[in-house]
Design a protein around this motif. Structure first.
Motif, PDB file in Angstrom:
ATOM      1  N   SER A 154       0.824  -1.206   0.000  1.00  0.00           N
ATOM      2  CA  SER A 154       0.000   0.000   0.000  1.00  0.00           C
ATOM      3  C   SER A 154       0.862   1.260   0.000  1.00  0.00           C
ATOM      4  CB  SER A 154      -0.918  -0.004   1.225  1.00  0.00           C
ATOM      5  OG  SER A 154      -1.717   1.153   1.268  1.00  0.00           O
ATOM      6  N   ARG A 155       1.940   1.266   0.785  1.00  0.00           N
ATOM      7  CA  ARG A 155       2.844   2.416   0.795  1.00  0.00           C
ATOM      8  C   ARG A 155       3.405   2.689  -0.594  1.00  0.00           C
ATOM      9  NH1 ARG A 155       7.000   2.340   5.923  1.00  0.00           N
ATOM     10  NH2 ARG A 155       5.603   1.443   7.506  1.00  0.00           N
ATOM     11  N   PHE A 156       3.723   1.628  -1.317  1.00  0.00           N
ATOM     12  CA  PHE A 156       4.288   1.775  -2.654  1.00  0.00           C
ATOM     13  C   PHE A 156       3.226   2.050  -3.720  1.00  0.00           C
ATOM     14  CE2 PHE A 156       8.167   0.022  -0.869  1.00  0.00           C
ATOM     15  CZ  PHE A 156       9.162   0.590  -1.652  1.00  0.00           C
ATOM     16  N   GLY A 157       1.970   2.171  -3.322  1.00  0.00           N
ATOM     17  CA  GLY A 157       0.928   2.599  -4.245  1.00  0.00           C
ATOM     18  C   GLY A 157       0.029   1.519  -4.786  1.00  0.00           C
ATOM     19  N   PHE A 158       0.217   0.263  -4.400  1.00  0.00           N
ATOM     20  CA  PHE A 158      -0.660  -0.803  -4.880  1.00  0.00           C
ATOM     21  C   PHE A 158      -2.028  -0.677  -4.200  1.00  0.00           C
ATOM     22  CE2 PHE A 158       3.448  -2.420  -6.045  1.00  0.00           C
ATOM     23  CZ  PHE A 158       3.218  -3.120  -7.219  1.00  0.00           C
ATOM     24  N   GLY A 159      -3.078  -0.801  -5.003  1.00  0.00           N
ATOM     25  CA  GLY A 159      -4.418  -0.663  -4.472  1.00  0.00           C
ATOM     26  C   GLY A 159      -4.808   0.763  -4.174  1.00  0.00           C
ATOM     27  N   GLN A 160      -3.994   1.728  -4.635  1.00  0.00           N
ATOM     28  CA  GLN A 160      -4.240   3.138  -4.365  1.00  0.00           C
ATOM     29  C   GLN A 160      -4.460   3.895  -5.674  1.00  0.00           C
ATOM     30  OE1 GLN A 160      -4.190   4.056  -1.022  1.00  0.00           O
ATOM     31  NE2 GLN A 160      -3.827   1.873  -0.690  1.00  0.00           N
ATOM     32  N   ALA A 161      -5.220   4.974  -5.578  1.00  0.00           N
ATOM     33  CA  ALA A 161      -5.318   5.913  -6.692  1.00  0.00           C
ATOM     34  C   ALA A 161      -4.122   6.850  -6.590  1.00  0.00           C
ATOM     35  CB  ALA A 161      -6.622   6.698  -6.615  1.00  0.00           C
ATOM     36  N   LEU A 162      -3.166   6.696  -7.487  1.00  0.00           N
ATOM     37  CA  LEU A 162      -1.940   7.483  -7.413  1.00  0.00           C
ATOM     38  C   LEU A 162      -2.227   8.955  -7.697  1.00  0.00           C
ATOM     39  CD1 LEU A 162       0.504   5.089  -9.304  1.00  0.00           C
ATOM     40  CD2 LEU A 162       0.318   5.432  -6.837  1.00  0.00           C
ATOM     41  N   ASP A 163      -1.428   9.814  -7.094  1.00  0.00           N
ATOM     42  CA  ASP A 163      -1.554  11.255  -7.295  1.00  0.00           C
ATOM     43  C   ASP A 163      -0.961  11.605  -8.653  1.00  0.00           C
ATOM     44  OD1 ASP A 163      -1.803  13.953  -7.080  1.00  0.00           O
ATOM     45  OD2 ASP A 163      -0.439  14.203  -5.389  1.00  0.00           O
ATOM     46  N   THR A 164      -1.829  11.838  -9.637  1.00  0.00           N
ATOM     47  CA  THR A 164      -1.364  12.064 -10.999  1.00  0.00           C
ATOM     48  C   THR A 164      -2.418  12.812 -11.787  1.00  0.00           C
ATOM     49  OG1 THR A 164      -0.698  10.949 -13.052  1.00  0.00           O
ATOM     50  CG2 THR A 164      -2.233   9.780 -11.644  1.00  0.00           C
ATOM     51  N   ASP A 165      -1.996  13.496 -12.848  1.00  0.00           N
ATOM     52  CA  ASP A 165      -2.953  14.145 -13.739  1.00  0.00           C
ATOM     53  C   ASP A 165      -3.338  13.236 -14.907  1.00  0.00           C
ATOM     54  OD1 ASP A 165      -0.635  14.251 -15.246  1.00  0.00           O
ATOM     55  OD2 ASP A 165      -0.408  16.414 -15.124  1.00  0.00           O
ATOM     56  N   LEU A 166      -2.932  11.969 -14.853  1.00  0.00           N
ATOM     57  CA  LEU A 166      -3.304  10.963 -15.841  1.00  0.00           C
ATOM     58  C   LEU A 166      -4.485  10.140 -15.335  1.00  0.00           C
ATOM     59  CD1 LEU A 166       0.241   9.596 -16.662  1.00  0.00           C
ATOM     60  CD2 LEU A 166      -1.192  10.883 -18.243  1.00  0.00           C
ATOM     61  N   ALA A 167      -5.303   9.644 -16.252  1.00  0.00           N
ATOM     62  CA  ALA A 167      -6.353   8.694 -15.897  1.00  0.00           C
ATOM     63  C   ALA A 167      -5.712   7.310 -15.851  1.00  0.00           C
ATOM     64  CB  ALA A 167      -7.482   8.740 -16.911  1.00  0.00           C
ATOM     65  N   LEU A 168      -5.062   7.015 -14.746  1.00  0.00           N
ATOM     66  CA  LEU A 168      -4.202   5.837 -14.614  1.00  0.00           C
ATOM     67  C   LEU A 168      -4.922   4.731 -13.855  1.00  0.00           C
ATOM     68  CD1 LEU A 168      -1.202   5.047 -15.221  1.00  0.00           C
ATOM     69  CD2 LEU A 168      -0.690   5.797 -12.888  1.00  0.00           C
ATOM     70  N   GLU A 169      -4.962   3.529 -14.437  1.00  0.00           N
ATOM     71  CA  GLU A 169      -5.548   2.393 -13.731  1.00  0.00           C
ATOM     72  C   GLU A 169      -4.700   2.053 -12.506  1.00  0.00           C
ATOM     73  OE1 GLU A 169      -6.028  -0.966 -16.263  1.00  0.00           O
ATOM     74  OE2 GLU A 169      -7.326   0.072 -17.696  1.00  0.00           O
ATOM     75  N   PRO A 170      -5.318   1.715 -11.381  1.00  0.00           N
ATOM     76  CA  PRO A 170      -4.536   1.375 -10.186  1.00  0.00           C
ATOM     77  C   PRO A 170      -3.905  -0.013 -10.278  1.00  0.00           C
ATOM     78  CG  PRO A 170      -6.875   1.136  -9.734  1.00  0.00           C
ATOM     79  CD  PRO A 170      -6.770   1.726 -11.112  1.00  0.00           C
ATOM     80  N   SER A 171      -2.675  -0.116  -9.832  1.00  0.00           N
ATOM     81  CA  SER A 171      -2.024  -1.414  -9.694  1.00  0.00           C
ATOM     82  C   SER A 171      -2.600  -2.102  -8.459  1.00  0.00           C
ATOM     83  CB  SER A 171      -0.520  -1.241  -9.529  1.00  0.00           C
ATOM     84  OG  SER A 171       0.022  -0.498 -10.602  1.00  0.00           O
ATOM     85  N   VAL A 172      -2.677  -3.420  -8.482  1.00  0.00           N
ATOM     86  CA  VAL A 172      -3.320  -4.142  -7.377  1.00  0.00           C
ATOM     87  C   VAL A 172      -2.514  -5.390  -7.019  1.00  0.00           C
ATOM     88  CG1 VAL A 172      -5.625  -3.345  -8.014  1.00  0.00           C
ATOM     89  CG2 VAL A 172      -4.782  -5.517  -8.933  1.00  0.00           C
ATOM     90  N   THR A 173      -2.791  -5.909  -5.843  1.00  0.00           N
ATOM     91  CA  THR A 173      -2.301  -7.232  -5.465  1.00  0.00           C
ATOM     92  C   THR A 173      -3.498  -8.081  -5.061  1.00  0.00           C
ATOM     93  OG1 THR A 173      -2.054  -6.918  -3.072  1.00  0.00           O
ATOM     94  CG2 THR A 173      -0.246  -6.129  -4.468  1.00  0.00           C
ATOM     95  N   GLY A 174      -3.366  -9.386  -5.225  1.00  0.00           N
ATOM     96  CA  GLY A 174      -4.391 -10.303  -4.733  1.00  0.00           C
ATOM     97  C   GLY A 174      -3.988 -10.895  -3.407  1.00  0.00           C
ATOM     98  N   LEU A 175      -3.131 -10.197  -2.674  1.00  0.00           N
ATOM     99  CA  LEU A 175      -2.558 -10.715  -1.434  1.00  0.00           C
ATOM    100  C   LEU A 175      -3.617 -10.930  -0.361  1.00  0.00           C
ATOM    101  CD1 LEU A 175      -0.167 -11.345   0.473  1.00  0.00           C
ATOM    102  CD2 LEU A 175       0.031  -8.874   0.860  1.00  0.00           C
ATOM    103  N   ASP A 176      -3.600 -12.109   0.221  1.00  0.00           N
ATOM    104  CA  ASP A 176      -4.369 -12.423   1.427  1.00  0.00           C
ATOM    105  C   ASP A 176      -3.364 -12.611   2.554  1.00  0.00           C
ATOM    106  OD1 ASP A 176      -5.867 -13.389   3.505  1.00  0.00           O
ATOM    107  OD2 ASP A 176      -6.722 -15.084   2.408  1.00  0.00           O
ATOM    108  N   PRO A 177      -3.221 -11.635   3.451  1.00  0.00           N
ATOM    109  CA  PRO A 177      -2.182 -11.711   4.495  1.00  0.00           C
ATOM    110  C   PRO A 177      -2.314 -12.920   5.406  1.00  0.00           C
ATOM    111  CG  PRO A 177      -3.073  -9.487   4.341  1.00  0.00           C
ATOM    112  CD  PRO A 177      -3.962 -10.367   3.506  1.00  0.00           C
ATOM    113  N   ALA A 178      -3.515 -13.486   5.476  1.00  0.00           N
ATOM    114  CA  ALA A 178      -3.734 -14.638   6.359  1.00  0.00           C
ATOM    115  C   ALA A 178      -3.427 -15.969   5.680  1.00  0.00           C
ATOM    116  CB  ALA A 178      -5.184 -14.632   6.860  1.00  0.00           C
ATOM    117  N   ASP A 179      -3.187 -15.948   4.381  1.00  0.00           N
ATOM    118  CA  ASP A 179      -2.913 -17.166   3.618  1.00  0.00           C
ATOM    119  C   ASP A 179      -1.418 -17.230   3.330  1.00  0.00           C
ATOM    120  OD1 ASP A 179      -2.486 -19.059   1.573  1.00  0.00           O
ATOM    121  OD2 ASP A 179      -4.453 -18.697   0.679  1.00  0.00           O
TER     122      ASP A 179
END
Length: 422
Positions: free
Chosen positions: A233-258
């Motif tokens: 999350s700190r590195f921007g995954f799953g976040q709407a990045l601060d940008t003037d571009l219509a940029l798709e968010p990068s994501v992870t499918g991480l399950d911390p409990a698995d």
């Protein structure tokens, strides 16, 4: 009501930085007591462009998005403000020479089926290149804005940063593993036992050679699922990045409990973690700038036909996401990849002549993906020489045959950028 409408698309132009100083002869009529006041008399701390014109980053993004997504960069637009229309010119941050160098690299030997190159200044976040390539179709989609691409081993940057930042490892820490460097088997990760076949590598070497088992174990046992999710999350995954571009968010499918989800995510051995090329360049930038995630911006200024700047990106600050020490350790690992790891062959003979003083680091990543279908080849990294810096992400996608490697595209872009006299 305030709006911006597009007027004409006439291609890309070099970014210009306009200031108040040179427009000494220009006056601004304020409907306040009928006074005419010269621009240099207006305090920028008291007078905000956004308040006067209503043009902010969100409006710029919304207005320019359709054209930029279609791989067009509008220069002429019209500002609509309080019933009046103001023709204006958009000045982008792009470096045309760098754009052309990346395009030429993609086109060698026919080019990959799909290719993307994104580059920015790691200290300011200004986007210097945004190149989208398709070999067999019209290039009317800006592939750099998509985040459907598996991040693959590029995510190892996040895992390594988390381990170092938490004090669990350094670039020199030796880590044991069994099996092949490219494999990821449960028995080697979850049930590791030292044997006569066990190998031990410093973390920088495991990073440079992209050893999946080492990073799977590092993520699970040294970082942990909850902390890995936090650093993603700190590195921007799953976040709407601060940008003037219509940029798709990068994501992870991480399950911390698995546990196995943590292992696969930490190693980048999963299609559920995706990355946009612009975001990839920002990951590299965080190592080059001492640990900050910056806003990535494409529009420098918007200037009306009287020469008045009605929008200015300004000097945008970044968010500290890792310590400067951690950033330095990541740079060590990135350099190892180029000097002795998976990108070594692509940079054979590079550090000579004009490039002798250029420092280059990067991370490779490869995985099969489905959108678009093919084999994905990443090279995300940075280069610097003195005060001049570049952060970038190159991606090549091929269905059947390799035409051009991503590290080759990055090399050609670096050679141009650092071989050019400012």
């Amino acid at each position: 009501m305030i709006a911006i409408s597009a007027a004409t698309s006439i291609g890309q132009q070099n970014s210009r930085r306009l200031s108040w100083g040179w427009r000494v002869s220009l006056s601004v009529t304020l409907l306040m007591a009928g006074l005419v006041i010269a621009p240099q008399q207006i305090s920028t701390r008291l007078w905000q462009r956004e308040d006067a014109w209503g043009v902010d980053q969100a409006l710029v993004r919304e207005t320019l998005a359709p054209a930029i997504q279609a791989n067009r960069y509008l220069q002429r637009i019209v500002i609509h403000h309080e019933g009046k229309q103001f023709p204006a010119t958009v000045h982008y941050t792009l470096d045309p020479g760098l754009q052309d160098a990346a395009k030429a690299a993609f086109e060698q030997q026919g080019g990959p089926d799909y290719g993307v190159f994104a580059a920015l200044d790691p200290d300011s976040g200004r986007i210097l290149a945004l190149v989208s390539h398709r070999r067999e179709a019209d290039n009317d989609q800006n592939l750099a804005l998509r985040a459907s691409y598996p991040a693959a081993s590029v995510f190892k940057i996040v895992t390594a940063a988390a381990a170092v930042d938490l004090g669990q490892a350094s670039a020199a820490t030796e880590l044991p593993f069994n099996g092949k460097t490219t494999s990821l088997y449960r028995r080697n990760v979850l049930h590791h036992r030292d044997t006569k076949w066990t190998r031990r590598l410093p973390l920088k070497t495991a990073f440079a050679k992209s050893v999946n088992t080492v990073f799977g174990r590092l993520g699970l046992y040294s970082v942990g699922g909850t902390a890995l999710a936090d650093y993603a999350s700190r590195f921007g995954f799953g976040q709407a990045l601060d940008t003037d571009l219509a940029l798709e968010p990068s994501v992870t499918g991480l399950d911390p409990a698995d546990d196995w989800s943590v292992v696969e995510t930490a190693a980048g051995y999963t299609r559920t973690t995706t990355l946009s090329p612009v975001h990839g360049a920002l990951l590299a930038a965080s190592a080059a700038n001492g640990g900050h995630l910056l806003p990535a911006t494409l529009v420098d200024t918007i200037v009306d036909d009287n020469g008045l700047i009605i929008y200015d990106r300004g000097n945008l600050g970044g968010q500290a996401i890792i310590s400067p020490h951690t950033a330095a350790e990541i740079r060590t690992m990135l350099r190892e990849t180029v000097q002795a790891g998976s990108a070594r062959s692509s940079f054979s003979g590079f550090f000579r002549g004009a490039m002798a003083q250029v420092e280059v680091g990067g991370k490779t990543g490869s995985l099969s993906g489905l959108d678009p279908q093919g084999r994905y080849d990443w090279f995300v990294g940075y280069a610097r020489a003195g005060p001049k810096k570049l952060a970038f992400a190159a991606l090549c996608i091929n269905r059947d045959f390799w035409y051009v490697k991503s590290a080759f595209v990055a090399r050609k872009a670096i050679e141009h950028y650092f071989g050019t006299v400012d």
